[in-house]
Design an enzyme around this catalytic site. Structure first.
Site, PDB file in Angstrom:
ATOM      1  N   HIS A  24       1.031  -1.174  -0.487  1.00  0.00           N
ATOM      2  CA  HIS A  24       0.012   0.174  -0.023  1.00  0.00           C
ATOM      3  C   HIS A  24       0.863   0.774   0.053  1.00  0.00           C
ATOM      4  O   HIS A  24       0.965   2.409  -0.468  1.00  0.00           O
ATOM      5  CB  HIS A  24      -1.405   0.197   0.899  1.00  0.00           C
ATOM      6  N   LYS A  48     -16.855  -6.314   5.411  1.00  0.00           N
ATOM      7  CA  LYS A  48     -14.750  -7.056   6.171  1.00  0.00           C
ATOM      8  C   LYS A  48     -15.556  -6.532   7.842  1.00  0.00           C
ATOM      9  O   LYS A  48     -15.818  -5.887   8.018  1.00  0.00           O
ATOM     10  CB  LYS A  48     -13.881  -6.550   5.771  1.00  0.00           C
ATOM     11  N   ARG A  98      -2.438  -7.558  -7.653  1.00  0.00           N
ATOM     12  CA  ARG A  98      -1.178  -8.040  -7.279  1.00  0.00           C
ATOM     13  C   ARG A  98      -0.824  -9.321  -8.538  1.00  0.00           C
ATOM     14  O   ARG A  98       0.264  -9.455  -8.899  1.00  0.00           O
ATOM     15  CB  ARG A  98      -1.220  -8.325  -6.107  1.00  0.00           C
ATOM     16  N   SER A 134      -2.923  -7.749   3.605  1.00  0.00           N
ATOM     17  CA  SER A 134      -3.066  -7.144   4.057  1.00  0.00           C
ATOM     18  C   SER A 134      -3.714  -8.342   5.384  1.00  0.00           C
ATOM     19  O   SER A 134      -3.657  -8.609   6.821  1.00  0.00           O
ATOM     20  CB  SER A 134      -4.296  -6.075   4.617  1.00  0.00           C
TER      21      SER A 134
END
Length: 144
Positions: A24, A48, A98, A134
């Site tokens: 990040h 989440k 990614r 994360s």
């Protein structure tokens, strides 16, 4: 979009950021070099369960960012990212990707945001950071 137009743009980099990873950090660093201003938007995502409230995550990110990054701010936000963009004059959403799975998911979101009037710029993860997420960082912190 011309290079000059990009350089005069305001962008947002939204995410849950639970936690804010080196990946990040790298996306913010790269975005701040392209845009006049970048806001890291710490999102509230009902799907989440973050380790702390958005305001706490935003404060932690502010602490991590170098003071000389004067064109980067951090805000917490509840709602659609495009609504934040409209309210704050941001024309571009920055998203890190990614891998192919990230790209597919982000492409679908980008198409919706584009239909709502806000473009998305994908920033490919640097190879040495591509495996980081994360979720993986949280898993390492959790005693097993």
């Amino acid at each position: 979009m011309s290079d000059r137009r990009l350089r005069s743009a305001r962008a947002v980099y939204p995410g849950t950021f639970d936690p804010f990873t080196p990946g990040h950090f790298d996306v913010v660093d790269r975005a701040r070099r392209v845009f006049d201003h970048v806001t890291v938007v710490v999102a509230v995502n009902g799907e989440k369960r973050p380790s702390q409230a958005a305001a706490g995550r935003a404060a932690e990110i502010r602490r991590l960012l170098p003071a000389h990054w004067e064109n980067v701010t951090v805000a917490d936000w509840r709602g659609l990212t495009v609504d934040y963009c409209r309210e704050h004059g941001c024309g571009v959403i920055v998203r890190g990707v990614r891998n192919a799975a990230d790209y597919q998911r982000e492409y679908e979101l980008a198409a919706m945001n584009e239909a709502l009037g806000v473009a998305t710029l994908f920033v490919a993860a640097r190879p040495e950071l591509a495996a980081m997420s994360s979720t993986a960082v949280r898993a390492r912190k959790t005693p097993g």
